[in-house]
Design a protein around this motif. Structure first.
Motif, PDB file in Angstrom:
ATOM      1  N   TRP A   2       0.849  -1.181   0.000  1.00  0.00           N
ATOM      2  CA  TRP A   2       0.000   0.000   0.000  1.00  0.00           C
ATOM      3  C   TRP A   2       0.885   1.231   0.000  1.00  0.00           C
ATOM      4  CZ3 TRP A   2      -0.112   4.076   3.419  1.00  0.00           C
ATOM      5  CH2 TRP A   2      -1.160   4.973   3.270  1.00  0.00           C
ATOM      6  N   SER A   4       0.420   5.860  -0.251  1.00  0.00           N
ATOM      7  CA  SER A   4      -0.528   6.966  -0.209  1.00  0.00           C
ATOM      8  C   SER A   4      -0.600   7.754  -1.511  1.00  0.00           C
ATOM      9  CB  SER A   4      -0.178   7.920   0.940  1.00  0.00           C
ATOM     10  OG  SER A   4       1.133   8.432   0.755  1.00  0.00           O
ATOM     11  N   HIS A  37      -6.057  -1.684  -6.402  1.00  0.00           N
ATOM     12  CA  HIS A  37      -7.327  -1.198  -5.860  1.00  0.00           C
ATOM     13  C   HIS A  37      -7.126   0.215  -5.340  1.00  0.00           C
ATOM     14  CE1 HIS A  37      -9.137  -5.199  -5.935  1.00  0.00           C
ATOM     15  NE2 HIS A  37      -7.987  -5.648  -5.473  1.00  0.00           N
ATOM     16  N   ARG A  38      -7.998   1.115  -5.747  1.00  0.00           N
ATOM     17  CA  ARG A  38      -7.947   2.471  -5.184  1.00  0.00           C
ATOM     18  C   ARG A  38      -8.462   2.420  -3.750  1.00  0.00           C
ATOM     19  NH1 ARG A  38      -9.373   6.960  -9.687  1.00  0.00           N
ATOM     20  NH2 ARG A  38      -8.092   6.039 -11.319  1.00  0.00           N
ATOM     21  N   GLU A  39      -7.831   3.169  -2.887  1.00  0.00           N
ATOM     22  CA  GLU A  39      -8.211   3.270  -1.483  1.00  0.00           C
ATOM     23  C   GLU A  39      -8.650   4.712  -1.218  1.00  0.00           C
ATOM     24  OE1 GLU A  39      -8.122   0.823   0.867  1.00  0.00           O
ATOM     25  OE2 GLU A  39      -7.469  -0.671  -0.590  1.00  0.00           O
ATOM     26  N   LYS A  43      -3.447   3.772  -2.830  1.00  0.00           N
ATOM     27  CA  LYS A  43      -3.797   2.554  -3.548  1.00  0.00           C
ATOM     28  C   LYS A  43      -3.195   1.343  -2.849  1.00  0.00           C
ATOM     29  CE  LYS A  43       0.149   3.298  -6.557  1.00  0.00           C
ATOM     30  NZ  LYS A  43       0.534   4.595  -6.030  1.00  0.00           N
ATOM     31  N   ARG A  44      -3.808   0.186  -3.092  1.00  0.00           N
ATOM     32  CA  ARG A  44      -3.310  -1.085  -2.581  1.00  0.00           C
ATOM     33  C   ARG A  44      -3.031  -1.970  -3.784  1.00  0.00           C
ATOM     34  NH1 ARG A  44      -3.364  -2.802   2.250  1.00  0.00           N
ATOM     35  NH2 ARG A  44      -4.909  -1.244   2.845  1.00  0.00           N
TER      36      ARG A  44
END
Length: 67
Positions: A2, A4, A37-39, A43-44
């Motif tokens: 992950w 930022s 995957h957007r967080e 992102k992750r």
């Protein structure tokens, strides 16, 4: 993993003169699956990599039982 940053990963064009920045290429080459995957913040990235227990290529934790 992950981070930022909101910048999505992208492959760079092949360049034999480029030094560094090959991490994404390597991760995608050895992964069975690779997804981003957007967080809410950043992102992750998930990469599934199969490990081998031995030179025979048995997947980690899945050795065949002797018959």
């Amino acid at each position: 993993m992950w981070d930022s940053s909101t910048t999505q990963p992208s492959n760079q064009a092949a360049d034999p003169e480029r030094i560094g920045q090959h991490g994404l290429e390597i991760a995608m080459a050895v992964s069975q699956t690779f997804c981003v995957h957007r967080e809410p913040v950043g992102k992750r990235i998930i990469a599934v990599i199969e490990l081998a227990d031995d030179s025979g290529g048995d997947p980690a934790g899945r050795r065949q039982q002797p018959s």
